[in-house]
Design a protein around this motif. Structure first.
Motif, PDB file in Angstrom:
ATOM      1  N   PRO A  62       0.817  -1.221   0.000  1.00 53.13           N
ATOM      2  CA  PRO A  62       0.000   0.000   0.000  1.00 53.13           C
ATOM      3  C   PRO A  62       0.846   1.265   0.000  1.00 53.13           C
ATOM      4  O   PRO A  62       0.472   2.261  -0.631  1.00 53.13           O
ATOM      5  N   GLN A  63       1.973   1.234   0.691  1.00 52.06           N
ATOM      6  CA  GLN A  63       2.819   2.439   0.753  1.00 52.06           C
ATOM      7  C   GLN A  63       3.331   2.812  -0.635  1.00 52.06           C
ATOM      8  O   GLN A  63       3.347   3.980  -1.022  1.00 52.06           O
ATOM      9  N   GLY A  64       3.753   1.808  -1.405  1.00 52.96           N
ATOM     10  CA  GLY A  64       4.195   2.081  -2.769  1.00 52.96           C
ATOM     11  C   GLY A  64       3.060   2.541  -3.651  1.00 52.96           C
ATOM     12  O   GLY A  64       3.223   3.455  -4.475  1.00 52.96           O
ATOM     13  N   CYS A  65       1.891   1.926  -3.490  1.00 58.05           N
ATOM     14  CA  CYS A  65       0.724   2.334  -4.282  1.00 58.05           C
ATOM     15  C   CYS A  65       0.310   3.768  -3.951  1.00 58.05           C
ATOM     16  O   CYS A  65      -0.154   4.499  -4.828  1.00 58.05           O
ATOM     17  N   PHE A  90      -1.955 -10.823  -9.231  1.00 56.67           N
ATOM     18  CA  PHE A  90      -3.273 -11.202  -8.721  1.00 56.67           C
ATOM     19  C   PHE A  90      -4.195 -10.002  -8.546  1.00 56.67           C
ATOM     20  O   PHE A  90      -5.294 -10.133  -8.008  1.00 56.67           O
ATOM     21  N   GLY A  91      -3.746  -8.818  -8.974  1.00 58.42           N
ATOM     22  CA  GLY A  91      -4.621  -7.657  -9.041  1.00 58.42           C
ATOM     23  C   GLY A  91      -4.740  -6.833  -7.780  1.00 58.42           C
ATOM     24  O   GLY A  91      -5.571  -5.927  -7.719  1.00 58.42           O
ATOM     25  N   GLY A  92      -3.908  -7.106  -6.756  1.00 58.63           N
ATOM     26  CA  GLY A  92      -4.028  -6.355  -5.510  1.00 58.63           C
ATOM     27  C   GLY A  92      -3.787  -4.875  -5.703  1.00 58.63           C
ATOM     28  O   GLY A  92      -4.580  -4.037  -5.249  1.00 58.63           O
ATOM     29  N   ALA A  93      -2.689  -4.520  -6.361  1.00 61.30           N
ATOM     30  CA  ALA A  93      -2.389  -3.109  -6.598  1.00 61.30           C
ATOM     31  C   ALA A  93      -3.401  -2.492  -7.542  1.00 61.30           C
ATOM     32  O   ALA A  93      -3.794  -1.330  -7.386  1.00 61.30           O
ATOM     33  N   VAL A 158       3.522   0.432 -13.305  1.00 53.38           N
ATOM     34  CA  VAL A 158       4.185  -0.854 -13.093  1.00 53.38           C
ATOM     35  C   VAL A 158       4.603  -0.865 -11.627  1.00 53.38           C
ATOM     36  O   VAL A 158       5.528  -0.169 -11.228  1.00 53.38           O
ATOM     37  N   THR A 159       3.884  -1.630 -10.805  1.00 55.01           N
ATOM     38  CA  THR A 159       4.117  -1.598  -9.361  1.00 55.01           C
ATOM     39  C   THR A 159       4.971  -2.799  -8.940  1.00 55.01           C
ATOM     40  O   THR A 159       4.472  -3.764  -8.374  1.00 55.01           O
ATOM     41  N   GLY A 160       6.254  -2.726  -9.269  1.00 54.84           N
ATOM     42  CA  GLY A 160       7.184  -3.745  -8.810  1.00 54.84           C
ATOM     43  C   GLY A 160       7.418  -4.900  -9.756  1.00 54.84           C
ATOM     44  O   GLY A 160       8.196  -5.809  -9.441  1.00 54.84           O
TER      45      GLY A 160
END
Length: 301
Positions: A62-65, A90-93, A158-160
């Motif tokens: 969440p912090q990165g998002c 899996f779509g969390g972000a 692109v989150t990671g």
């Protein structure tokens, strides 16, 4: 709404490799209904913030998002955005960002999650459907060859997932194709950037296999962005922030070990612990460069 064409799955070897690695790291994700109940019991969060732990325990979470959300809001304070995530897992972000960008003005017209592994896309679709979402669409495709028309998206994130792309230059060219002129690219580079002439240690590679995690020297990444047609590239150094974040995450794993094992299983938790520990050590030693990159798609001439 743009209707995506059938997915294009790319390199079958990479599909198998990425699926096997993530299946071993997060087997509980494939039984997400049970895992969801455990996470809700542990965190008290029943929405995307709690469920982000499904596939972001080894990422900035969440912090990165929240960093990504802030940059998108600053760039596009008004209007309904069409957003794509490359390597959405899996779509969390994806779902977290959809909600975060719809808070306090603005909003999301459509979120597209693009992932190579069919099993990941299937789990993400199940979660999306269970939450009754109409703003999220999963596309199973290679990030180098996304079945959407060009100039479809306002924002790509692109989150990671950059280290999971064996051809990052091709991924960035595809991102430029998908973005409208002036569109925004935001990347959280977690374990995918290295200083020139250096690379990660053997201890890091023991839990980050080289056929799953691809590391790029920083000058090469900046060149790839320019060659793809991006301008206004900005790199924010996240070293101090990321070191503290992973220390906090390791503290949670230690203090609440029993609960975390109940969610993920004993062997995956040990692998998560080693993954976070070695990543933090690489940051401290300067062998990897945690970063937040932003760039704009060149305006049409």
């Amino acid at each position: 709404m743009v209707t995506p064409a059938p997915g294009r799955h790319g390199d079958p070897d990479q599909t198998r490799v990425q699926h096997r690695y993530h299946r071993e790291l997060f087997p509980a994700l494939h039984d997400w209904e049970r895992t969801e109940a455990s996470i809700v019991e542990f965190t008290g969060e029943s929405g995307p913030k709690g469920l982000l732990g499904l596939d972001q325990m080894g990422h900035f979470g969440p912090q990165g998002c929240d960093l990504v959300t802030g940059l998108v809001r600053d760039t596009f304070p008004d209007g309904m955005l069409t957003v794509g995530e490359l390597g959405s897992g899996f779509g969390g972000a994806l779902r977290y960002l959809a909600d975060a960008l719809s808070t306090d003005g603005g909003g999301v017209a459509r979120m597209y999650g693009i992932d190579l592994v069919p099993e990941h896309c299937a789990v993400s679709r199940r979660i999306t459907a269970a939450q009754g979402r109409r703003d999220v669409t999963e596309i199973c495709a290679d990030a180098c060859d996304v079945p959407l028309p060009g100039r479809t998206l306002d924002v790509i994130v692109v989150t990671g997932s950059m280290p999971h792309f064996p051809r990052p230059g091709a991924v960035l060219r595809e991102a430029a194709r998908l973005l409208r002129p002036g569109g925004l690219l935001v990347i959280t580079e977690e374990v995918s950037l290295a200083p020139p002439g250096r690379g990660p240690s053997a201890a890091f590679r023991a839990v980050h296999p080289p056929d799953v995690f691809f590391v790029t020297p920083l000058p090469d990444r900046l060149r790839q962005l320019r060659e793809a047609g991006f301008t206004g590239v900005v790199r924010r150094d996240l070293r101090e922030w990321a070191v503290a974040l992973l220390a906090d995450r390791l503290k949670v794993v230690r203090l609440f070990h029993g609960s975390v094992v109940g969610i993920y299983g004993a062997e995956p938790v040990d692998l998560i612990r080693r993954t976070l520990t070695t990543a933090r050590e690489e940051y401290l030693a300067g062998r990897l460069l945690p970063s937040l990159l932003t760039a704009r798609r060149a305006e049409a001439t």
